[in-house]
Design an enzyme around this catalytic site. Sequence first.
Site, PDB file in Angstrom:
ATOM      1  N   SER A 151      35.565  38.860  35.034  1.00 19.09           N
ATOM      2  CA  SER A 151      36.565  39.316  34.075  1.00 19.09           C
ATOM      3  C   SER A 151      36.153  40.667  33.466  1.00 19.09           C
ATOM      4  O   SER A 151      36.023  41.657  34.195  1.00 19.09           O
ATOM      5  CB  SER A 151      36.776  38.237  33.008  1.00 19.09           C
ATOM      6  N   ASP A 246      46.383  33.639  37.655  1.00 22.21           N
ATOM      7  CA  ASP A 246      45.613  34.471  36.737  1.00 22.21           C
ATOM      8  C   ASP A 246      46.414  35.731  36.443  1.00 22.21           C
ATOM      9  O   ASP A 246      46.893  36.402  37.363  1.00 22.21           O
ATOM     10  CB  ASP A 246      44.260  34.826  37.379  1.00 22.21           C
ATOM     11  N   HIS A 276      42.179  31.680  35.829  1.00 20.74           N
ATOM     12  CA  HIS A 276      41.149  32.564  35.299  1.00 20.74           C
ATOM     13  C   HIS A 276      40.078  31.726  34.604  1.00 20.74           C
ATOM     14  O   HIS A 276      40.368  30.766  33.910  1.00 20.74           O
ATOM     15  CB  HIS A 276      41.769  33.538  34.287  1.00 20.74           C
TER      16      HIS A 276
END
Length: 304
Positions: A151, A246, A276
């Site tokens: 991320s 996501d 995610h």
Amino acid sequence: MSLDDATTQFLKLMGEAGGRPMHEMSPEEARGQFGVLRDLYGKGPEVARVEDVSISADDGGSFPARVLTPEGDARGVIVYYHGGGWVIGAVDEFDTLGRLLAHRTGCTVVLVGYRLAPEHRYPTAARDAYAALLWTAATMPGLPIVVAGDSAGGNLSAVVARRARDEDGPAIALQVLVYPVTDCDLDNASYRDPENQLMLTRDTMVWFWDHYAPDPAARAHPDASPLRADDLSGLPPAVVLTAEHDVLRDEGEAYAERLREAGVPVEFQRVDGQMHGFFTMVNLLPAQATALETVAKAVERRLS
């Protein structure tokens, strides 16, 4: 493909636990909520040595890091930048993942506790990430280096790889980008898809960006949005993983394609049925172990 059963059950349990959405919290409240997950991961495998260190930043400050050294001779070193939108996340919360990476790859793992926004806005995290790379290269000379992250940490890995190229910095053998943030566009298809508003939502990403880089010009800079860099040629080989459900899916896949177009070797995989955050959910989601194995094998191939 719909979410897998394990993820569906996990989300149900999280929903039953209650609580406000992250974008309605203060950073301090969000950090406390995120930290609770750490207790669910378990301890992780033993390693030969654990050392907590402090790394000097280029502005005179400092930030923590944890060095996890595996048994035997390390085949390389993985500099790992954690996720959390540049606002939440801490070394302790990624200790289990770091131990698994060290155990499975035979690499020393440096977990980087870069300074967080809004106390330290852009470009602090990006600069701390590069300082950690320089520290690692100086402290462990001779070991091939992998930069990796999930991320926001995937964002920092991409930024560090390009800066090392541009500044003739330490050689990087591989960059591992797990559902990385690569752009500040909050209105592409994966952001707008209602099926993607799960652990990470569009509203939460707005909240993260507003804390990290509130200035639109700053967030459009390639050191915040690496997809906007003019030239991606000459970068290290990359492993890019995205999750089907996501909000960050499209920008991660666009970055993988840009790397390919620039002549960079890329191993890409969209992990179906996942949301995610799955990569860090050790002992909670079966797909985590599968994705970790994918990363470990890529590291082994590159460093063999």
